[in-house]
Design an enzyme around this catalytic site. Structure first.
Site, short mmCIF file in Angstrom:
data_model
loop_
_atom_site.label_atom_id
_atom_site.label_comp_id
_atom_site.label_asym_id
_atom_site.label_seq_id
_atom_site.Cartn_x
_atom_site.Cartn_y
_atom_site.Cartn_z
N TYR A 147 2.29 2.43 -1.55
CA TYR A 147 1.69 1.24 -0.92
C TYR A 147 1.70 0.05 -1.88
O TYR A 147 2.16 -1.03 -1.53
CB TYR A 147 0.25 1.57 -0.50
CG TYR A 147 -0.45 0.48 0.27
CD1 TYR A 147 0.02 0.07 1.52
CD2 TYR A 147 -1.60 -0.12 -0.22
CE1 TYR A 147 -0.63 -0.92 2.24
CE2 TYR A 147 -2.27 -1.10 0.50
CZ TYR A 147 -1.78 -1.50 1.73
OH TYR A 147 -2.43 -2.48 2.43
N ASP A 148 1.21 0.29 -3.09
CA ASP A 148 1.06 -0.81 -4.04
C ASP A 148 2.42 -1.46 -4.33
O ASP A 148 2.55 -2.70 -4.30
CB ASP A 148 0.47 -0.31 -5.37
CG ASP A 148 -0.91 0.31 -5.21
OD1 ASP A 148 -1.34 0.49 -4.06
OD2 ASP A 148 -1.54 0.60 -6.22
N ARG A 188 -10.53 5.77 5.62
CA ARG A 188 -11.14 4.73 4.80
C ARG A 188 -12.66 4.92 4.78
O ARG A 188 -13.25 5.56 5.64
CB ARG A 188 -10.76 3.34 5.31
CG ARG A 188 -9.35 2.99 4.86
CD ARG A 188 -8.99 1.57 5.19
NE ARG A 188 -8.40 1.47 6.49
CZ ARG A 188 -7.65 0.43 6.86
NH1 ARG A 188 -7.43 -0.55 6.05
NH2 ARG A 188 -7.14 0.40 8.06
N PHE A 193 -17.72 7.06 6.60
CA PHE A 193 -19.18 7.11 6.47
C PHE A 193 -19.85 6.90 7.84
O PHE A 193 -20.84 7.56 8.15
CB PHE A 193 -19.67 6.04 5.49
CG PHE A 193 -19.44 6.36 4.02
CD1 PHE A 193 -18.92 7.59 3.62
CD2 PHE A 193 -19.77 5.43 3.03
CE1 PHE A 193 -18.71 7.88 2.27
CE2 PHE A 193 -19.57 5.72 1.68
CZ PHE A 193 -19.04 6.94 1.30
N TYR A 206 -16.71 10.11 -2.99
CA TYR A 206 -15.72 10.63 -3.94
C TYR A 206 -16.10 10.20 -5.36
O TYR A 206 -16.44 9.03 -5.59
CB TYR A 206 -14.32 10.12 -3.59
CG TYR A 206 -13.85 10.49 -2.19
CD1 TYR A 206 -14.40 11.58 -1.51
CD2 TYR A 206 -12.86 9.75 -1.55
CE1 TYR A 206 -13.98 11.92 -0.23
CE2 TYR A 206 -12.43 10.09 -0.27
CZ TYR A 206 -12.99 11.17 0.39
OH TYR A 206 -12.57 11.49 1.65
N THR A 212 -16.49 0.50 -7.36
CA THR A 212 -16.97 -0.58 -6.49
C THR A 212 -15.87 -1.09 -5.55
O THR A 212 -14.67 -1.00 -5.85
CB THR A 212 -17.47 -1.79 -7.31
OG1 THR A 212 -16.37 -2.39 -8.00
CG2 THR A 212 -18.55 -1.38 -8.30
N ARG A 277 -13.34 -3.42 -7.75
CA ARG A 277 -12.54 -4.40 -7.00
C ARG A 277 -13.45 -5.48 -6.44
O ARG A 277 -14.43 -5.19 -5.74
CB ARG A 277 -11.79 -3.71 -5.87
CG ARG A 277 -10.87 -4.65 -5.15
CD ARG A 277 -10.16 -3.97 -4.01
NE ARG A 277 -9.19 -3.00 -4.45
CZ ARG A 277 -8.79 -1.97 -3.72
NH1 ARG A 277 -9.32 -1.77 -2.53
NH2 ARG A 277 -7.87 -1.14 -4.17
#
Ligand code: UDP
Length: 320
Positions: A147-148, A188, A193, A206, A212, A277
């Site tokens: 992805y990056d 995600r 959550f 995790y 962050t 981040r």
């Protein structure tokens, strides 16, 4: 007078479909294309009878042409860590081949062009918060590299078409965005959550949860895209919410907003998971006069109804 026509690649995705809505509201006619690898037609159901909207199932890794367009919004790409890990090769292909084909459309019709890039270009950042001038700290061969590096290549290809072919391009670096239409199973953190909290299951944090992220509500993010689209800035612009949370804080907010009795369960941290981040949005503030308005608590409340319905639908379909 004919309406301007916009092409949205990845138009059936979470952000792509919200962008289609916003462009229709802005007076565009919109053609959305998607190969439906991770996008969903249900995100576009509400546009089915809109005469200004059209959907075409197209894989943009092949050359494609939907006729004259005035603006290309290139959003096609698996975007969640789970999706791009499962579809790693396709992610690299759409970042490279798909990006060339989207740029070719813009070049052919003299259309403006805006591409979705990502905070993942900064990798596991050593500079904090991240400014657009930071070159990043990316593992080029790790599990996230599909992805990056795809997105870093997308940025390079976009700048090349701008420099060599004078295509009128823009690059938005998107930071963690959430809201209605996110796939419940895309892995995600917010959908995970929300689903867990609404089911009364433990929330899976995790690592120790000290990493962050800075979460932007979808309507703020889309407003940033529109403002950038109208600007003439060719270099990347961060669009995200600078309010930074640890993942543990985020879990607690979700438990509060849902009123759930769920507890926290700690699980292994995925490899190369960025430790921090947060966007520096000085550029978006000064250049676009853009600022996010919706904080995490308000955005979670605004998303709750969607996540409730999606969780009930998943249970009805007998899926985990
Ligand atoms: N995360 C977590 N529990 C989950 C899903 C994600 O603790 O059930 C963490 C993940 O390790 C990362 C952060 O939440 O540190 C954001 O993950 P996400 O997959 O949403 O996006 P990323 O920002 O990593 O691309």
């Amino acid at each position: 007078m004919n309406k301007p026509r916009a092409l949205v690649t990845g138009g059936a995705g979470f952000l792509g479909s919200h962008l289609c809505d916003a462009l229709l509201a802005e007076g565009y006619s919109v053609v959305a294309v998607d190969n439906l690898l991770t996008g969903r037609l249900s995100n576009l159901d509400h546009l089915r009878n809109n005469s200004q909207f059209e959907f075409r199932k197209i894989d943009i890794n092949q050359p494609f042409d939907c006729g004259h367009v005035d603006y290309v919004f290139h959003f096609a790409c698996p975007a969640s860590p789970v999706d791009y890990t499962v579809h790693g090769v396709e992610t690299l292909q759409v970042g490279s081949l798909g990006t060339f084909h989207a740029l070719d459309v813009a070049r052919k019709y003299g259309a403006k062009y805006l591409v979705s890039s990502t905070s993942e270009c900064y990798g596991d950042p050593l500079e904090h918060p991240q400014k657009e001038s930071y070159w990043g700290n990316v593992n080029p061969i790790g599990p996230r590299s599909v992805y990056d590096e795809a997105k870093r290549f997308t940025e390079a290809a976009t700048m090349a078409y701008h420099r060599y072919y004078k295509v009128d391009t823009r690059i938005v670096r998107i930071f963690n965005t959430y809201g209605p239409r996110m796939q419940l199973n895309d892995g995600r953190v917010i959908p995970n959550f929300m689903k867990q909290a609404l089911r009364g299951e433990d929330l899976t944090v995790y690592g120790d949860g000290s990493q962050t992220r800075s979460f932007c509500y979808v309507s703020d993010e889309i407003e940033g895209f529109l403002r950038l689209a109208k600007s003439s800035e060719h270099l990347p612009v961060n669009i995200g919410n600078p309010n930074e949370f640890t993942i543990l804080e985020c879990a607690k907010r979700v438990i509060e907003v849902t009123g759930s009795k769920s507890k926290i369960e700690y699980k292994a941290l995925p490899q190369d998971d960025p430790k921090q981040r947060r966007p520096d949005i000085t550029k978006a503030r000064t250049l676009l006069d853009w600022e996010p308005k919706i904080d995490l608590e308000a955005g979670l409340k605004m998303s709750l109804e969607y996540f409730r319905l999606a969780t009930a639908e998943l249970a009805g379909a007998g899926k985990a």
